[in-house]
Design a protein around this motif. Structure first.
Motif, PDB file in Angstrom:
ATOM      1  N   HIS A 129      34.383  56.085  38.604  1.00 49.11           N
ATOM      2  CA  HIS A 129      34.759  54.779  39.126  1.00 49.11           C
ATOM      3  C   HIS A 129      34.162  53.648  38.275  1.00 49.11           C
ATOM      4  O   HIS A 129      34.859  52.678  37.915  1.00 49.11           O
ATOM      5  CB  HIS A 129      34.295  54.664  40.579  1.00 49.11           C
ATOM      6  CG  HIS A 129      34.448  53.276  41.124  1.00 49.11           C
ATOM      7  ND1 HIS A 129      35.659  52.664  41.336  1.00 49.11           N
ATOM      8  CD2 HIS A 129      33.484  52.361  41.497  1.00 49.11           C
ATOM      9  CE1 HIS A 129      35.469  51.458  41.803  1.00 49.11           C
ATOM     10  NE2 HIS A 129      34.155  51.240  41.914  1.00 49.11           N
ATOM     11  N   ILE A 130      32.868  53.771  37.924  1.00 47.47           N
ATOM     12  CA  ILE A 130      32.228  52.744  37.093  1.00 47.47           C
ATOM     13  C   ILE A 130      32.881  52.691  35.709  1.00 47.47           C
ATOM     14  O   ILE A 130      33.064  51.611  35.121  1.00 47.47           O
ATOM     15  CB  ILE A 130      30.716  53.029  36.973  1.00 47.47           C
ATOM     16  CG1 ILE A 130      30.044  52.864  38.354  1.00 47.47           C
ATOM     17  CG2 ILE A 130      30.057  52.120  35.965  1.00 47.47           C
ATOM     18  CD1 ILE A 130      30.159  51.470  38.935  1.00 47.47           C
ATOM     19  N   GLN A 131      33.251  53.834  35.158  1.00 48.62           N
ATOM     20  CA  GLN A 131      33.888  53.867  33.831  1.00 48.62           C
ATOM     21  C   GLN A 131      35.236  53.149  33.862  1.00 48.62           C
ATOM     22  O   GLN A 131      35.572  52.393  32.949  1.00 48.62           O
ATOM     23  CB  GLN A 131      34.061  55.324  33.388  1.00 48.62           C
ATOM     24  CG  GLN A 131      34.612  55.451  31.965  1.00 48.62           C
ATOM     25  CD  GLN A 131      34.707  56.902  31.511  1.00 48.62           C
ATOM     26  OE1 GLN A 131      34.374  57.819  32.263  1.00 48.62           O
ATOM     27  NE2 GLN A 131      35.149  57.091  30.282  1.00 48.62           N
ATOM     28  N   ARG A 132      36.001  53.386  34.928  1.00 44.66           N
ATOM     29  CA  ARG A 132      37.290  52.696  35.039  1.00 44.66           C
ATOM     30  C   ARG A 132      37.092  51.196  35.203  1.00 44.66           C
ATOM     31  O   ARG A 132      37.834  50.394  34.638  1.00 44.66           O
ATOM     32  CB  ARG A 132      38.064  53.244  36.236  1.00 44.66           C
ATOM     33  CG  ARG A 132      38.566  54.686  36.037  1.00 44.66           C
ATOM     34  CD  ARG A 132      39.426  55.114  37.202  1.00 44.66           C
ATOM     35  NE  ARG A 132      40.589  54.245  37.331  1.00 44.66           N
ATOM     36  CZ  ARG A 132      41.454  54.306  38.349  1.00 44.66           C
ATOM     37  NH1 ARG A 132      41.247  55.165  39.333  1.00 44.66           N
ATOM     38  NH2 ARG A 132      42.485  53.500  38.389  1.00 44.66           N
ATOM     39  N   MET A 133      36.117  50.768  35.942  1.00 37.89           N
ATOM     40  CA  MET A 133      35.861  49.343  36.087  1.00 37.89           C
ATOM     41  C   MET A 133      35.412  48.716  34.761  1.00 37.89           C
ATOM     42  O   MET A 133      35.739  47.572  34.452  1.00 37.89           O
ATOM     43  CB  MET A 133      34.785  49.117  37.167  1.00 37.89           C
ATOM     44  CG  MET A 133      35.239  49.479  38.572  1.00 37.89           C
ATOM     45  SD  MET A 133      36.612  48.476  39.184  1.00 37.89           S
ATOM     46  CE  MET A 133      37.982  49.624  38.902  1.00 37.89           C
ATOM     47  N   ALA A 134      34.620  49.499  33.972  1.00 38.82           N
ATOM     48  CA  ALA A 134      34.190  48.996  32.663  1.00 38.82           C
ATOM     49  C   ALA A 134      35.385  48.813  31.738  1.00 38.82           C
ATOM     50  O   ALA A 134      35.469  47.836  30.974  1.00 38.82           O
ATOM     51  CB  ALA A 134      33.161  49.954  32.063  1.00 38.82           C
ATOM     52  N   GLU A 135      36.316  49.781  31.795  1.00 35.60           N
ATOM     53  CA  GLU A 135      37.518  49.644  30.961  1.00 35.60           C
ATOM     54  C   GLU A 135      38.346  48.439  31.400  1.00 35.60           C
ATOM     55  O   GLU A 135      38.885  47.704  30.562  1.00 35.60           O
ATOM     56  CB  GLU A 135      38.337  50.925  31.068  1.00 35.60           C
ATOM     57  CG  GLU A 135      37.664  52.146  30.439  1.00 35.60           C
ATOM     58  CD  GLU A 135      38.471  53.422  30.676  1.00 35.60           C
ATOM     59  OE1 GLU A 135      39.490  53.335  31.398  1.00 35.60           O
ATOM     60  OE2 GLU A 135      38.080  54.474  30.135  1.00 35.60           O
ATOM     61  N   ALA A 136      38.456  48.237  32.695  1.00 37.33           N
ATOM     62  CA  ALA A 136      39.215  47.069  33.169  1.00 37.33           C
ATOM     63  C   ALA A 136      38.516  45.772  32.781  1.00 37.33           C
ATOM     64  O   ALA A 136      39.160  44.784  32.400  1.00 37.33           O
ATOM     65  CB  ALA A 136      39.402  47.151  34.678  1.00 37.33           C
ATOM     66  N   ALA A 137      37.186  45.728  32.853  1.00 37.98           N
ATOM     67  CA  ALA A 137      36.453  44.520  32.478  1.00 37.98           C
ATOM     68  C   ALA A 137      36.566  44.239  30.987  1.00 37.98           C
ATOM     69  O   ALA A 137      36.563  43.075  30.555  1.00 37.98           O
ATOM     70  CB  ALA A 137      34.994  44.660  32.894  1.00 37.98           C
ATOM     71  N   ASN A 138      36.644  45.275  30.192  1.00 37.19           N
ATOM     72  CA  ASN A 138      36.730  45.099  28.736  1.00 37.19           C
ATOM     73  C   ASN A 138      38.048  44.450  28.321  1.00 37.19           C
ATOM     74  O   ASN A 138      38.162  43.914  27.227  1.00 37.19           O
ATOM     75  CB  ASN A 138      36.554  46.454  28.055  1.00 37.19           C
ATOM     76  CG  ASN A 138      36.292  46.293  26.556  1.00 37.19           C
ATOM     77  OD1 ASN A 138      35.618  45.342  26.150  1.00 37.19           O
ATOM     78  ND2 ASN A 138      36.808  47.193  25.759  1.00 37.19           N
ATOM     79  N   LYS A 139      39.046  44.527  29.187  1.00 38.42           N
ATOM     80  CA  LYS A 139      40.340  43.908  28.877  1.00 38.42           C
ATOM     81  C   LYS A 139      40.374  42.430  29.217  1.00 38.42           C
ATOM     82  O   LYS A 139      41.398  41.769  29.024  1.00 38.42           O
ATOM     83  CB  LYS A 139      41.450  44.632  29.643  1.00 38.42           C
ATOM     84  CG  LYS A 139      41.634  46.089  29.250  1.00 38.42           C
ATOM     85  CD  LYS A 139      42.733  46.734  30.076  1.00 38.42           C
ATOM     86  CE  LYS A 139      42.919  48.201  29.712  1.00 38.42           C
ATOM     87  NZ  LYS A 139      43.991  48.846  30.521  1.00 38.42           N
ATOM     88  N   SER A 140      39.307  41.908  29.713  1.00 39.52           N
ATOM     89  CA  SER A 140      39.296  40.512  30.154  1.00 39.52           C
ATOM     90  C   SER A 140      39.201  39.571  28.950  1.00 39.52           C
ATOM     91  O   SER A 140      38.786  39.944  27.860  1.00 39.52           O
ATOM     92  CB  SER A 140      38.112  40.278  31.091  1.00 39.52           C
ATOM     93  OG  SER A 140      36.887  40.470  30.391  1.00 39.52           O
TER      94      SER A 140
END
Length: 875
Positions: A129-140
């Motif tokens: 879950h944290i890894q997916r959130m990190a990937e989503a944050a990196n697209k910001s």
């Protein structure tokens, strides 16, 4: 696994450090603008008022009060802004950036696992879950500042302040600091600076040169100014303490006004080279040497001889020149009475008649500084035509200067009559306009001319016109001719002269005879090259028409000569006639008139006893050939329109496909942005809904493609519709002139042409409505109807040629070459007949259809498509 999740969160937040700082700066900019826009707008408004100089006339006390109130208001607005402004921190930046992302991944990166911390499966799920959130944050991406203030400033006061300040900075010339100092201490201004000035040098508008601002020109710099430039000087702060000295105006003693005013202005015009000196009460003087650029007088000269056109119009080339451009000119023609041969109808004194004056032509591109043009003015009907006149040319420029050429004495150009009777009638008209007292003499001459009309007049209409003019003249001459009656009789005599000279002949033989007589008269009296060319062209047209009529007569009644008991006619081909006409023209241009007259006599004898050979019937002498050429030209134009309509149809299809692909790409991007970490079933339902929407968009694009495309293609379709309608009208005009010469085929030909005209009209309507598919069908039907008409004409010609072959008993006409073509008497293959009739046309139609089909296939190589296009253009 827990450490892994925390490391992932830490790395993700470190990678967002730069974006968080940019977002923090964007938030700070937003808060600054929202807090300090009132004080900024107030400051800009105050600066604009001071810059424009609205406070210049206010007294020291009023100015001080205004400045204090402005400062208090500015400080108050500044304090409000400082109270409302708060510098953003890291938490504000994280919240702003997190709001722009789906699922708030930044907030998730800061969370810690509480439940199931000792369960390995739960830890693994938390790490994923944290890894997916990190990937989503990196697209910001860093947040952009929102600087909209419409809700806080509904009256747009900030925009008005910015506009006023910008206008003041660009257009106003008042120093705001110095203006405030001078307003608070006016006496110190006068003591420190003394009077100030501004100056401009404005050249005349027609020179195209810019205005010079003298304040930007250093003292001692030489000014080169056109003649007529206006110097404007404005003195601020009083003119008594300043002095002006100039030597460039007409009088050279322009002085400043001796008045105690805050503003003094003086203007003078530059008429010569000199100096301008402006001396203030204190400080250095301003001195400008001026070199005047003189405005040259326009010049005009003849660029060739004064001649006349074939129709008798004045033709006079000229060359004009001016440094800034010629704005106009006139031609003046006056009668040289002392050089007129005062005989016959010119013995009496002429009636008063105004000089002939008309304007010179100017170039259309406004390049009038140096140009060459030709005056062409129709003076053929003027009473002075043929008499000595004085011609003068004059041109003017914008400065009012004029230039002219020395008066030229030449005979006024007029129409030249090669027929002696026409020339005599035109001479009586001139005598009547010269002096109306010649009416009795003119009536006597006209009565003598019309005494035996059968032996003199070839045209009965000309005789009747002259007799009408004669009766009108004899009826009104005893009581004196009025201006209206005189002009009416002169107009009738002119028409009669033209009828005698040019004729009103519809018979081909008479027209040929008239052309031969006019050319013979030109050989006797001499003619210019232009007149020779016109007369030869008239003879060629008359000969061509005569041969057509003769060929038609031979075709309708081939045994007419034998029944009349005449001798066998001479056979002449069009090529032989053309060679004789070219030789006559060549001899006349070389001045060998005797040889030209002898060859002309041979031509006349030949035309009197001539029949057109088969070669002549297949050439320019046969009307059917011209009908076929008109039909082929119409078919070629219709094929071009069909090709353009097909290309327009392809462009509509390609445009519809391009819009469809763009819609699909945009929907795909929206779908990716709308995805979340929700259930997979919801995701599938969304995909299904988007697919349905995509299908609807595709159907809409297809409907647009069928309806004619976008608005940019409507103009092209309207143009095609107009051209289609014009071609339909042309076919309607030609349809009444086309004939097969065979009653059996005539009705079929007319039905084919009517069908083609109807299909063209339907195609034009479809194009106007945007229905290119329907237009292509109508155009194909129209071309098929035209081809059917050509087949009817070819079949009629084939039947006529076979009938003539049987009547003349020529066995050679029944011979055929290996390709099925007839063989003429000289052994050459005839190319005018059909190649096995229906089989040949069916095969040619199949070949053309296949060529058009392949040319529409854009997947073929470019080299092949170019070759197919050349075939379509040629055939």
């Amino acid at each position: 696994m827990q450490d892994s999740a925390e490391q992932t969160s830490s790395k993700a937040m470190n990678s967002l450090r730069t974006r968080l700082r940019l977002t923090q700066g964007a938030i700070a900019l937003e808060r600054f603008v929202r807090s300090f826009w009132p004080v900024i707008s107030w400051t800009l408004l105050v600066l604009a008022v001071i810059r424009v100089g609205l406070l210049a006339d206010a007294g020291p006390t009023v100015l001080a009060v205004i400045l204090i109130v402005s400062a208090v208001c500015g400080v108050y607005l500044l304090l409000i802004g400082l109270r409302n402004f708060r510098w953003p921190n890291r938490i504000d930046a994280i919240n702003r950036l997190d709001q722009s992302l789906p699922g708030r991944p930044l907030q998730a990166l800061g969370d810690h696992q509480v439940i199931g911390a000792g369960d390995s499966a739960s830890k693994y799920l938390w790490a994923r879950h944290i890894q997916r959130m990190a990937e989503a944050a990196n697209k910001s991406t860093a947040a952009k500042p929102d600087l909209r203030l419409a809700r806080r400033d509904p009256w747009a006061l900030r925009l008005m302040a910015i506009f006023l300040c910008a206008a003041a900075l660009i257009f106003a010339r008042v120093d705001p600091v110095q203006s405030l100092i001078n307003g608070l201490n006016p006496q110190g201004q006068n003591l420190a600076t003394g009077p100030s000035f501004e100056g401009w040098a404005e050249p005349p508008d027609y020179t195209g040169k810019p205005t010079i601002y003298l304040n930007n020109i250093d003292s001692g710099t030489t000014l080169e100014l056109p003649q007529g430039s206006v110097i404007t000087l404005r003195i601020y702060g009083g003119s008594k303490s300043a002095s002006l000295s100039e030597t460039v105006s007409k009088n050279g003693n322009t002085q400043l006004p001796n008045e105690e005013t805050d503003l003094a202005e003086v203007n003078f015009e530059i008429t010569r080279t000199g100096n301008i000196t402006l001396s203030p009460s204190s400080g250095a003087s301003n001195h400008w040497p001026v070199v005047m650029i003189p405005d040259l007088v326009p010049t005009v000269a003849l660029a060739g001889e004064v001649t006349r056109t074939v129709q008798g119009a004045l033709k006079m080339p000229f060359h004009a020149k001016d440094d800034y451009g010629v704005i106009g000119g006139t031609v003046t023609i006056a009668l040289q009475l002392d050089q007129v041969d005062r005989r016959h109808g010119l013995v009496l004194e002429p009636e008063d008649r105004a000089q002939v004056v008309f304007d010179l032509p100017l170039p259309f591109n406004s390049a009038t500084t140096d140009f060459t043009e030709t005056v062409i003015e129709d003076l053929a009907q003027h009473p002075w035509a043929g008499l000595p006149v004085k011609i003068s040319l004059q041109v003017q420029d914008d400065a009012g200067q004029s230039g002219e050429i020395p008066a030229l004495t030449v005979p006024m150009p007029g129409k030249r009559f090669f027929d002696t009777l026409a020339g005599a009638v035109a001479e009586q008209r001139r005598d009547l306009l010269w002096n109306r007292d010649n009416a009795k003499r003119i009536a006597m001459i006209l009565r003598a001319i019309t005494h035996q009309p059968d032996t003199i007049f070839d045209d009965e209409k000309a005789y009747l016109v002259i007799r009408t003019a004669l009766r009108r003249l004899e009826l009104n001459a005893p009581k004196g001719l009025s201006d209206e009656t005189r002009d009416e009789v002169a107009e009738m005599l002119w028409k009669a002269a033209l009828l005698i000279e040019d004729g009103d002949l519809s018979d081909a033989r008479e027209r040929l005879k008239r052309a031969q007589e006019r050319l013979s008269e030109a050989m006797k009296n001499g003619a210019t090259d232009a007149e020779i060319a016109e007369l030869m062209e008239e003879l060629r047209k008359a000969t061509k028409q005569y041969m057509r009529e003769l060929a038609r007569e031979q075709r309708e009644n081939p045994k007419k000569d034998e029944l009349a008991g005449e001798q066998p006619s001479m056979e002449v081909s069009p090529d032989q006639l053309q060679q004789m006409l070219d030789r006559i023209e060549e001899l006349m241009k070389q001045g060998r008139m005797d040889e030209a007259r002898e060859l002309m006599q041979q031509l006349q004898q030949m035309m009197e006893n001539m029949q057109v050979t088969e070669r002549g019937q297949g050439g320019d002498g046969e009307p059917g050939e011209h009908d076929r050429e008109d039909m082929q030209d119409t078919l070629r134009q219709q094929q071009d329109l069909a090709d353009e309509t097909f290309r327009q149809r392809q462009e509509e299809f390609n445009e519809a496909r391009r819009r469809q692909m763009q819609d699909q790409q945009q929907q795909g991007q929206n779908q990716q942005g709308a995805q979340s970490e929700g259930s997979e079933q919801g995701q599938q339902q969304g995909d299904q809904q988007q697919g349905n929407q995509q299908g609807g968009n595709q159907g809409e694009a297809n409907n647009q493609q069928q309806q004619g495309g976008g608005p940019g293609q409507g103009d092209q379709l309207n143009d095609l519709a107009d051209r289609q309608q014009a071609l339909r009208n042309l076919l309607g005009e030609r349809r009444g002139q086309m004939s097969t010469g065979d009653p059996n085929n005539e009705n079929a030909l007319q039905r084919s042409l009517e069908e083609g005209e109807r299909q063209m009209g339907e195609a034009g309507k479809n194009l106007a409505q945007g229905d290119t598919e329907g237009a292509l069908d109508n155009q194909a039907s129209a071309m098929e109807a035209l081809r059917q008409g050509m087949r009817e004409m070819e079949q009629a010609d084939s039947q006529q040629s076979k009938g003539q072959g049987r009547q003349q008993g020529r066995s050679a006409d029944n011979q055929r070459d290996p390709l099925g073509r007839g063989v003429s008497r000289n052994g050459s293959a005839e190319t005018n007949g059909p190649l096995n009739a229906e089989d040949a046309y069916r095969r040619s139609r199949e070949v053309m259809d296949e060529i058009r089909k392949r040319s529409g296939d854009r997947t073929r190589p470019t080299l092949e498509l170019d070759y197919l296009k050349r075939l379509l253009d040629r055939f």
